[in-house]
Design a protein around this motif. Structure first.
Motif, mmCIF file in Angstrom:
data_model
loop_
_atom_site.group_PDB
_atom_site.id
_atom_site.type_symbol
_atom_site.label_atom_id
_atom_site.label_comp_id
_atom_site.label_asym_id
_atom_site.label_seq_id
_atom_site.Cartn_x
_atom_site.Cartn_y
_atom_site.Cartn_z
ATOM 1 N N TYR A 26 -7.832 -2.215 6.419
ATOM 2 C CA TYR A 26 -8.681 -2.219 7.612
ATOM 3 C C TYR A 26 -7.865 -1.942 8.865
ATOM 4 N N ARG A 27 -6.606 -2.365 8.884
ATOM 5 C CA ARG A 27 -5.751 -2.102 10.054
ATOM 6 C C ARG A 27 -5.511 -0.608 10.233
ATOM 7 N N PHE A 28 -5.309 0.115 9.155
ATOM 8 C CA PHE A 28 -5.123 1.563 9.282
ATOM 9 C C PHE A 28 -6.429 2.254 9.699
ATOM 10 N N ILE A 29 -7.544 1.688 9.278
ATOM 11 C CA ILE A 29 -8.833 2.197 9.763
ATOM 12 C C ILE A 29 -8.947 1.997 11.268
ATOM 13 N N LYS A 30 -8.563 0.824 11.745
ATOM 14 C CA LYS A 30 -8.627 0.547 13.187
ATOM 15 C C LYS A 30 -7.681 1.452 13.976
ATOM 16 N N LEU A 31 -6.496 1.713 13.423
ATOM 17 C CA LEU A 31 -5.557 2.609 14.099
ATOM 18 C C LEU A 31 -6.149 4.005 14.240
ATOM 19 N N PHE B 231 3.398 7.169 13.888
ATOM 20 C CA PHE B 231 2.711 6.572 12.736
ATOM 21 C C PHE B 231 3.234 7.202 11.440
ATOM 22 N N TYR B 232 3.400 8.520 11.470
ATOM 23 C CA TYR B 232 3.898 9.220 10.277
ATOM 24 C C TYR B 232 5.318 8.792 9.968
ATOM 25 N N HIS B 233 6.138 8.657 10.993
ATOM 26 C CA HIS B 233 7.527 8.258 10.785
ATOM 27 C C HIS B 233 7.618 6.860 10.182
ATOM 28 N N LEU B 234 6.739 5.967 10.634
ATOM 29 C CA LEU B 234 6.810 4.582 10.183
ATOM 30 C C LEU B 234 6.117 4.348 8.846
ATOM 31 N N TRP B 235 4.948 4.966 8.638
ATOM 32 C CA TRP B 235 4.112 4.559 7.516
ATOM 33 C C TRP B 235 3.688 5.679 6.554
ATOM 34 N N PHE B 236 3.428 6.875 7.037
ATOM 35 C CA PHE B 236 2.832 7.899 6.170
ATOM 36 C C PHE B 236 3.875 8.824 5.544
ATOM 37 N N ASN B 237 4.952 9.065 6.259
ATOM 38 C CA ASN B 237 6.049 9.875 5.736
ATOM 39 C C ASN B 237 7.342 9.152 6.103
ATOM 40 N N MET C 226 0.841 -1.195 0.000
ATOM 41 C CA MET C 226 0.000 0.000 0.000
ATOM 42 C C MET C 226 0.880 1.251 0.000
ATOM 43 N N LEU C 227 0.552 2.218 -0.846
ATOM 44 C CA LEU C 227 1.290 3.476 -0.864
ATOM 45 C C LEU C 227 1.075 4.237 0.438
ATOM 46 N N SER C 228 2.109 4.934 0.884
ATOM 47 C CA SER C 228 2.028 5.645 2.155
ATOM 48 C C SER C 228 0.926 6.705 2.145
ATOM 49 N N LYS C 229 0.734 7.391 1.007
ATOM 50 C CA LYS C 229 -0.301 8.424 0.954
ATOM 51 C C LYS C 229 -1.705 7.825 1.016
ATOM 52 N N VAL C 230 -1.858 6.605 0.500
ATOM 53 C CA VAL C 230 -3.151 5.926 0.587
ATOM 54 C C VAL C 230 -3.410 5.477 2.024
ATOM 55 N N ALA C 231 -2.385 4.941 2.668
ATOM 56 C CA ALA C 231 -2.520 4.532 4.066
ATOM 57 C C ALA C 231 -2.894 5.727 4.945
ATOM 58 N N GLU C 232 -2.279 6.875 4.674
ATOM 59 C CA GLU C 232 -2.579 8.084 5.449
ATOM 60 C C GLU C 232 -4.028 8.513 5.264
ATOM 61 N N ARG C 233 -4.526 8.458 4.038
ATOM 62 C CA ARG C 233 -5.910 8.867 3.777
ATOM 63 C C ARG C 233 -6.904 7.940 4.479
ATOM 64 N N VAL C 234 -6.627 6.642 4.455
ATOM 65 C CA VAL C 234 -7.521 5.689 5.109
ATOM 66 C C VAL C 234 -7.504 5.913 6.627
ATOM 67 N N TYR C 235 -6.326 6.138 7.158
ATOM 68 C CA TYR C 235 -6.181 6.418 8.592
ATOM 69 C C TYR C 235 -7.000 7.647 8.981
ATOM 70 N N TRP C 236 -6.882 8.726 8.200
ATOM 71 C CA TRP C 236 -7.610 9.951 8.528
ATOM 72 C C TRP C 236 -9.103 9.826 8.243
ATOM 73 N N LEU C 237 -9.467 9.009 7.278
ATOM 74 C CA LEU C 237 -10.885 8.731 7.045
ATOM 75 C C LEU C 237 -11.516 8.208 8.327
ATOM 76 N N ALA C 238 -10.856 7.244 8.968
ATOM 77 C CA ALA C 238 -11.393 6.667 10.203
ATOM 78 C C ALA C 238 -11.406 7.689 11.334
ATOM 79 N N ARG C 239 -10.365 8.498 11.429
ATOM 80 C CA ARG C 239 -10.320 9.514 12.479
ATOM 81 C C ARG C 239 -11.449 10.528 12.294
ATOM 82 N N TYR C 240 -11.664 10.952 11.068
ATOM 83 C CA TYR C 240 -12.713 11.946 10.808
ATOM 84 C C TYR C 240 -14.099 11.385 11.093
ATOM 85 N N MET C 241 -14.356 10.145 10.694
ATOM 86 C CA MET C 241 -15.672 9.562 10.954
ATOM 87 C C MET C 241 -15.906 9.374 12.449
#
Length: 313
Positions: free
Chosen positions: A157-162, A302-308, A1-16
């Motif tokens: 789904y794991r990034f959604i859970k995070l 999270f950003y250091h490891l996966w998003f950036n 998974m691309l890091s920018k896609v993982a970041e968007r999914v992560y923030w999707l869950a945070r926003y909801m």
């Protein structure tokens, strides 16, 4: 998974999660006014404090009225923390990641956003506002349940859970911090001491914890028990310790997730410390402030490891 896609999914869950939490905060706070004696004036600005929007409010609003607090919290499109702004960003993050999410996820969020925009005027009237907020809460819960029942337990789904877990932990800590201070400041006379239970019940309902708390503690509501329950309970879905456990379990299934072990262990140790705090005290505030700092540091990791990502050993 691309890091920018993982970041968007992560923030999707945070926003909801933020949309649901904001809707519940506003709705339960409105209901509180019917349970308190007329001698107690409901402080709507507490909601601004819980969501850490004091600077924005002071810049764009003049009086701390129900109308202004509700507008800023729910339907101010320029406030990035408002319900409508969070819902817009959730919709955008879903739109740009539709190829890895169930089709129903996009349909659900798009319909929710359009419904809220169509009924935005309802936020101005208390009765209509509460009914709309009820529908928003139900829709957010249906969304998370739909994903849990239709998605593979993969990295998406794991990034959604995070995202969901860290947002829940953050909101619970804010509720305990500012909500506890609100309760302490009421300074009710002895003959009205029973209304402390009403205020604590309000805080529990704001985090959907009332029913589970009453199941566990079948006695009069105690402020210290509420604090312990929302921080240390290992089974309740919105308790801090439970959500840190979800983050720990989920991260281990992601690349380099074991790098988070030091931060997670430090957080768990802080949450498990045994100490009685005076409700609304500086000690409790400083303790919860340290927890929030640790949550923020975990988010940064999270950003250091996966998003950036940089080079990770």
């Amino acid at each position: 998974m691309l890091s920018k896609v993982a970041e968007r999914v992560y923030w999707l869950a945070r926003y909801m999660e933020r949309v649901e939490n904001t809707a519940r905060l506003a709705r339960i706070h409105s209901q509180l006014m019917f349970d308190l004696p007329k001698s107690i004036k409901l402080n709507w600005y507490t909601l601004v404090q819980i969501t850490s929007n004091e600077d924005y409010f002071e810049q764009f609003y003049d009086v701390k009225t129900e109308k202004n607090c509700m507008k800023m919290l729910l339907c101010d499109p320029d406030n990035p923390a408002s319900l409508i702004a969070s819902l817009w960003w959730a919709r955008e993050n879903t739109r740009t990641t539709r190829d890895i999410l169930p089709r129903e996820a996009w349909i659900h969020i798009n319909e929710l956003y359009l419904m809220v925009k169509d009924r935005e005027e309802d936020f101005k009237t208390r009765s209509k506002r509460n009914e709309l907020l009820k529908e928003i809460i139900r829709s957010c819960q249906a969304w998370s349940g739909m994903l849990a029942g239709t998605m593979s337990q993969n990295d998406t789904y794991r990034f959604i859970k995070l995202g969901m877990s860290i947002e829940r932990a953050d909101m619970t800590s804010r509720l305990l911090d500012v909500g506890g201070l609100f309760i302490a400041q009421e300074a009710l006379p002895d003959e009205e001491h029973a209304f402390y239970s009403v205020l604590w019940a309000h805080l529990l309902k704001s985090s959907s914890a009332y029913f589970m708390y009453r199941q566990k503690f079948q006695t009069e509501i105690s402020g210290q028990q509420v604090i312990d329950f929302l921080i240390q309970d290992e089974d309740f879905a919105r308790a801090l310790l439970f959500n840190i456990g979800i983050i720990e379990h989920t991260a281990l299934k992601l690349p380099h997730g074991d790098n988070l072990n030091p931060q997670i262990e430090a957080l768990k140790a802080a949450l498990l410390q045994s100490k009685d705090y005076q409700v609304g005290s500086l000690d409790l505030h400083n303790y919860l402030d340290r927890i929030q700092i640790k949550l923020s540091a975990l988010h940064s990791e999270f950003y250091h490891l996966w998003f950036n990502p940089k080079e990770v050993a």
